[in-house]
Write a protein that holds these residues in place. Structure first.
Motif, PDB file in Angstrom:
ATOM      1  N   ASN A 142       0.818  -1.216   0.000  1.00 20.42           N
ATOM      2  CA  ASN A 142       0.000   0.000   0.000  1.00 20.42           C
ATOM      3  C   ASN A 142       0.852   1.267   0.000  1.00 20.42           C
ATOM      4  OD1 ASN A 142      -2.545  -1.363   0.084  1.00 20.42           O
ATOM      5  ND2 ASN A 142      -2.194  -1.769   2.266  1.00 20.42           N
ATOM      6  N   ILE A 143       2.015   1.171  -0.626  1.00 19.14           N
ATOM      7  CA  ILE A 143       2.886   2.339  -0.793  1.00 19.14           C
ATOM      8  C   ILE A 143       2.951   2.664  -2.273  1.00 19.14           C
ATOM      9  CG2 ILE A 143       5.251   3.210  -0.554  1.00 19.14           C
ATOM     10  CD1 ILE A 143       5.528   1.272   1.839  1.00 19.14           C
ATOM     11  N   LYS A 144       2.495   3.860  -2.639  1.00 17.04           N
ATOM     12  CA  LYS A 144       2.442   4.227  -4.047  1.00 17.04           C
ATOM     13  C   LYS A 144       3.329   5.432  -4.379  1.00 17.04           C
ATOM     14  CE  LYS A 144      -2.080   2.442  -5.403  1.00 17.04           C
ATOM     15  NZ  LYS A 144      -3.344   2.792  -6.118  1.00 17.04           N
ATOM     16  N   GLN A 145       4.039   5.961  -3.386  1.00 15.32           N
ATOM     17  CA  GLN A 145       4.871   7.136  -3.627  1.00 15.32           C
ATOM     18  C   GLN A 145       6.324   6.851  -3.272  1.00 15.32           C
ATOM     19  OE1 GLN A 145       3.322  11.035  -2.639  1.00 15.32           O
ATOM     20  NE2 GLN A 145       5.295  11.663  -1.776  1.00 15.32           N
ATOM     21  N   LEU A 146       7.226   7.199  -4.197  1.00 16.64           N
ATOM     22  CA  LEU A 146       8.657   7.095  -3.961  1.00 16.64           C
ATOM     23  C   LEU A 146       9.253   8.492  -4.023  1.00 16.64           C
ATOM     24  CD1 LEU A 146      11.329   5.536  -3.638  1.00 16.64           C
ATOM     25  CD2 LEU A 146      11.351   5.238  -6.129  1.00 16.64           C
ATOM     26  N   ASP A 147       9.864   8.912  -2.924  1.00 19.24           N
ATOM     27  CA  ASP A 147      10.511  10.221  -2.854  1.00 19.24           C
ATOM     28  C   ASP A 147      12.022  10.048  -2.898  1.00 19.24           C
ATOM     29  OD1 ASP A 147       8.024  11.341  -2.513  1.00 19.24           O
ATOM     30  OD2 ASP A 147       8.224  11.605  -0.342  1.00 19.24           O
TER      31      ASP A 147
END
Length: 207
Positions: A142-147
């Motif tokens: 449930n992780i959709k963002q990569l910074d």
């Protein structure tokens, strides 16, 4: 069926080779032999810039050796980390016939973070970076963002990429070109671990 086991920095090296990227002196960053050496895991000396990056990440996360770096940079970057997080989070996923795997520096809440140091920064530096493919594996958590949390030791920069809006196709096209390169040079590849004929229980498609 999984046929190849690949990690981001290796494919990134192929991308430099494929695009014939050159340094300020007009010299190729990566020759064919250098690419084959990387594929075959021939030991390479750690450059001072690479070691500084490792030391900085250690200082940022653990506090060890942080006196070597500007206090303001350390503090600014720490404020951008999640309240609670895990480090060196292992991610793997299947992309067609490739098992893609590696370690994400930081995972916390609904985002993943990769810590980068660079001598010169020009945005967007990581728009075409193969670590963005981690988003396929992170989605199952449930992780959709990569910074990307980036510093040139003068300033701090952030680049964010989201699963729902990022165009993966250019990376996927190059990934396919890399597997073609591997097949064309199979006789020159001594590290056979890159080839994998086992399913390993992974999903075998993107969707």
């Amino acid at each position: 069926m999984i046929k190849y086991r690949l990690y981001p920095t290796l494919i990134q090296t192929f991308s430099l080779f494929h695009h014939e990227a050159r340094n300020a002196n007009g010299e190729l960053y990566v020759s064919e032999q250098e690419l084959l050496d990387r594929i075959n895991r021939v030991p390479q000396p750690t450059t001072p810039a690479q070691q500084r990056g490792v030391n900085f990440e250690t200082a940022l996360i653990s506090g060890r050796g942080e006196e070597q770096f500007p206090t303001e940079i350390i503090q600014t970057m720490r404020k951008q980390l999640p309240m609670r997080y895990k480090t060196q989070f292992f991610v793997r996923t299947a992309i067609k016939d490739v098992e893609f795997y590696g370690m994400v520096d930081v995972v916390g809440g609904d985002r993943a973070i990769d810590i980068k140091t660079t001598a010169r920064y020009q945005a967007p530096k990581f728009a075409h970076h193969f670590q963005n493919l981690y988003l396929f594996g992170l989605k199952s958590w449930n992780i959709k963002q990569l910074d990307y949390l980036i510093t040139d030791f003068q300033n701090v920069y952030t680049e964010s990429y989201h699963y729902d809006s990022y165009d993966f196709q250019p990376l996927l096209d190059e990934l396919e070109l890399f597997t073609e390169f591997l097949e064309q040079h199979r006789k020159q590849i001594t590290d056979k671990k890159i080839f994998n004929n086992a399913q390993n229980g992974l999903q075998t498609s993107l969707f």
